[in-house]
Design an enzyme around this catalytic site. Structure first.
Site, PDB file in Angstrom:
ATOM      1  N   PRO A  47       0.837  -1.209   0.000  1.00 30.81           N
ATOM      2  CA  PRO A  47       0.000   0.000   0.000  1.00 30.81           C
ATOM      3  C   PRO A  47       0.871   1.258   0.000  1.00 30.81           C
ATOM      4  O   PRO A  47       2.001   1.222   0.526  1.00 30.81           O
ATOM      5  CB  PRO A  47      -0.772  -0.094   1.325  1.00 30.81           C
ATOM      6  CG  PRO A  47      -0.515  -1.439   1.890  1.00 30.81           C
ATOM      7  CD  PRO A  47       0.713  -1.993   1.251  1.00 30.81           C
ATOM      8  N   ASN A 121      11.179   5.143  -1.716  1.00 29.15           N
ATOM      9  CA  ASN A 121      10.674   3.856  -1.245  1.00 29.15           C
ATOM     10  C   ASN A 121      11.713   3.097  -0.425  1.00 29.15           C
ATOM     11  O   ASN A 121      12.909   3.197  -0.680  1.00 29.15           O
ATOM     12  CB  ASN A 121      10.213   3.017  -2.440  1.00 29.15           C
ATOM     13  CG  ASN A 121       9.040   3.668  -3.144  1.00 29.15           C
ATOM     14  OD1 ASN A 121       8.382   4.558  -2.588  1.00 29.15           O
ATOM     15  ND2 ASN A 121       8.780   3.277  -4.370  1.00 29.15           N
ATOM     16  N   ASP A 123      11.230  -0.251   0.125  1.00 31.38           N
ATOM     17  CA  ASP A 123      10.925  -1.670  -0.115  1.00 31.38           C
ATOM     18  C   ASP A 123      12.027  -2.421  -0.861  1.00 31.38           C
ATOM     19  O   ASP A 123      11.916  -3.624  -1.076  1.00 31.38           O
ATOM     20  CB  ASP A 123       9.579  -1.793  -0.866  1.00 31.38           C
ATOM     21  CG  ASP A 123       9.550  -0.984  -2.170  1.00 31.38           C
ATOM     22  OD1 ASP A 123       8.488  -0.422  -2.500  1.00 31.38           O
ATOM     23  OD2 ASP A 123      10.594  -0.892  -2.849  1.00 31.38           O
TER      24      ASP A 123
HETATM   25  N1  APR Z   1       0.056   4.599 -10.197  1.00 29.31           N
HETATM   26  C1  APR Z   1       0.225   5.950 -10.146  1.00 29.31           C
HETATM   27  N2  APR Z   1       0.082   6.667  -9.008  1.00 29.31           N
HETATM   28  C2  APR Z   1      -0.230   5.985  -7.891  1.00 29.31           C
HETATM   29  C3  APR Z   1      -0.430   4.580  -7.867  1.00 29.31           C
HETATM   30  C4  APR Z   1      -0.261   3.884  -9.088  1.00 29.31           C
HETATM   31  N3  APR Z   1      -0.434   2.551  -9.160  1.00 29.31           N
HETATM   32  N4  APR Z   1      -0.738   4.210  -6.578  1.00 29.31           N
HETATM   33  C5  APR Z   1      -0.719   5.343  -5.839  1.00 29.31           C
HETATM   34  N5  APR Z   1      -0.429   6.399  -6.628  1.00 29.31           N
HETATM   35  C6  APR Z   1      -0.214   7.794  -6.240  1.00 29.31           C
HETATM   36  C7  APR Z   1      -1.141   8.332  -5.187  1.00 29.31           C
HETATM   37  O1  APR Z   1      -2.273   8.920  -5.798  1.00 29.31           O
HETATM   38  C8  APR Z   1      -0.247   9.375  -4.512  1.00 29.31           C
HETATM   39  O2  APR Z   1      -0.317  10.611  -5.199  1.00 29.31           O
HETATM   40  O3  APR Z   1       1.076   7.807  -5.673  1.00 29.31           O
HETATM   41  C9  APR Z   1       1.146   8.795  -4.655  1.00 29.31           C
HETATM   42  C10 APR Z   1       1.639   8.133  -3.385  1.00 29.31           C
HETATM   43  O4  APR Z   1       1.791   9.156  -2.421  1.00 29.31           O
HETATM   44  P1  APR Z   1       2.176   8.770  -0.913  1.00 29.31           P
HETATM   45  O5  APR Z   1       1.294   7.690  -0.443  1.00 29.31           O
HETATM   46  O6  APR Z   1       2.231  10.065  -0.154  1.00 29.31           O
HETATM   47  O7  APR Z   1       3.646   8.150  -1.028  1.00 29.31           O
HETATM   48  P2  APR Z   1       5.003   8.929  -1.228  1.00 29.31           P
HETATM   49  O8  APR Z   1       4.820  10.157  -2.057  1.00 29.31           O
HETATM   50  O9  APR Z   1       5.997   7.955  -1.681  1.00 29.31           O
HETATM   51  O10 APR Z   1       5.339   9.362   0.296  1.00 29.31           O
HETATM   52  C11 APR Z   1       6.550  10.050   0.498  1.00 29.31           C
HETATM   53  O11 APR Z   1       6.134  10.041   2.881  1.00 29.31           O
HETATM   54  O12 APR Z   1       5.480   8.916   4.759  1.00 29.31           O
HETATM   55  C12 APR Z   1       6.561   9.366   4.064  1.00 29.31           C
HETATM   56  O13 APR Z   1       8.712   8.426   4.114  1.00 29.31           O
HETATM   57  C13 APR Z   1       7.421   8.203   3.625  1.00 29.31           C
HETATM   58  O14 APR Z   1       8.683   7.968   1.583  1.00 29.31           O
HETATM   59  C14 APR Z   1       7.401   8.297   2.114  1.00 29.31           C
HETATM   60  C15 APR Z   1       7.070   9.745   1.865  1.00 29.31           C
END
Ligand code: APR
Length: 339
Positions: A47, A121, A123
């Protein structure tokens, strides 16, 4: 710092994926920086953090946290490490495989076009594609190693994984302090390697931003660190990083014939598949993805025969994929190159 006051020359015919591809061909693009976030791993079953209903931060109610991001807050961890380890059990490497988007980044390396992948990431899926570790900047650290929060001693990664997969908190054998994977928590500095490679942004000739909400600094503001004339492509389910103040952030509304920022609305896998098709790389990408996935699965299935009598099959599967991960990351980390 930011290139806000540089003049923007028209670099793209129009703000579309097709014009990005024309630019790649016409300019013989060779120095792509990829900035990636949790959105590239959701298709792997991990997730993301902030998506409504499905994000990790949405599903932490059971831990009674003061606020969702406390699970990655160093001060909170030192008081109560249990919520982090309960979360770690769900997302710990060795249970997931890279997505097509991860392999697209690897394909850029194969074609000599990747300058660097700055990922948020933890992971380690980038490494599992065989991407050379020299190209990967894990801006928020990763689960690949762990250390004691008190005496800083490096911890045995098998022991940490074993505890984490059982939702238990590993403790330091020397001082009994809590052990934490080398992930950058809120309140901690990003790894030195992140800062050592920021000058890459001056040299980039294309920026591709994949699957991130661009909510966390200092990572998010890196999008403004490429020269003003360098096109920027965002592939994300939602439009993010849009101009907050003059000259900073994305500007997807093409005006005065100045086009350099392109937004592809959709999943990362859809976006990289379309890009690969337009570049004529779709067959190569599919082959790399299929072979890579098969190799990882066969490597861990090969060890299937070593299931100890009575050991739970699912535990063994997790251990086996984790062993594959260890072998691949060990190969990488055995020759860490500095730039
Ligand atoms: N394809 C395209 N976009 C996607 C997909 C997908 N399959 N799945 C999710 N998204 C988008 C979501 O709409 C969102 O805009 O990816 C983004 C994920 O955002 P976050 O959940 O905030 O993750 P991220 O940006 O990596 O978070 C940054 O926050 O909590 C801290 O350290 C943690 O590295 C993390 C940082």
């Amino acid at each position: 710092m930011s290139k806000a006051n540089q003049t923007i020359k028209t670099v793209l015919k129009e703000p579309t994926l097709e014009s990005i591809v024309d630019y790649i061909k016409e300019k013989n693009v060779k120095k792509v920086i990829v900035m990636s976030g949790a959105g590239i791993s959701t298709a792997a079953g991990i997730p993301d953090f902030r998506s409504k209903d499905t994000g990790l931060y949405h599903n932490l109610q059971k831990f009674d946290l003061p606020y969702a991001e406390a699970v990655f807050d160093i001060d909170y961890f030192m008081e109560k490490p249990e919520p982090f380890y309960a979360l770690a059990k769900e997302i710990y490497p060795g249970q997931f495989l890279p997505t097509k988007t991860h392999y697209f980044i690897r394909l850029l390396q194969e074609k000599g076009m990747l300058l660097r992948n700055f990922t948020q990431n933890i992971d380690t899926l980038e490494r599992l594609t065989g991407l050379d570790q020299d190209y990967i900047i894990e801006a928020h650290g990763s689960f690949a190693s762990a250390s004691c929060t008190e005496c800083k001693e490096k911890a045995d990664s098998d022991m940490v994984r074993d505890h984490a997969l059982r939702g238990k908190v590993p403790k330091c054998e020397s001082c009994d302090g809590f052990i934490k994977p080398d992930i950058t928590f809120f309140g901690e500095n990003l790894p030195k390697r992140f800062y050592d490679n920021l000058s890459d942004f001056d040299d980039a000739d294309l920026l591709i931003v994949l699957g991130t909400s661009l909510q966390v600094q200092p990572f998010a503001s890196l999008i403004d660190e490429v020269p003003k004339s360098v096109p920027r492509l965002l592939i994300n389910k939602e439009m993010v990083g849009v101009q907050k103040s003059k000259g900073s952030g994305f500007d997807f509304k093409s005006k005065k014939g100045v086009h350099k920022d392109v937004y592809f609305s959709g999943t990362c896998d859809e976006g990289v598949t379309k890009l690969a098709e337009l570049l004529g790389w779709d067959k190569e990408l599919n082959k790399m993805y299929e072979k890579g996935t098969e190799k990882l699965k066969s490597q861990y299935v090969k060890e299937e025969t070593e299931i100890e009598p009575g050991q739970q099959k699912e535990d063994k599967e997790v251990d086996q994929l984790a062993d594959v991960l260890d072998k691949l990351t060990a190969e990488d980390s055995s020759t860490p190159k500095t730039t």
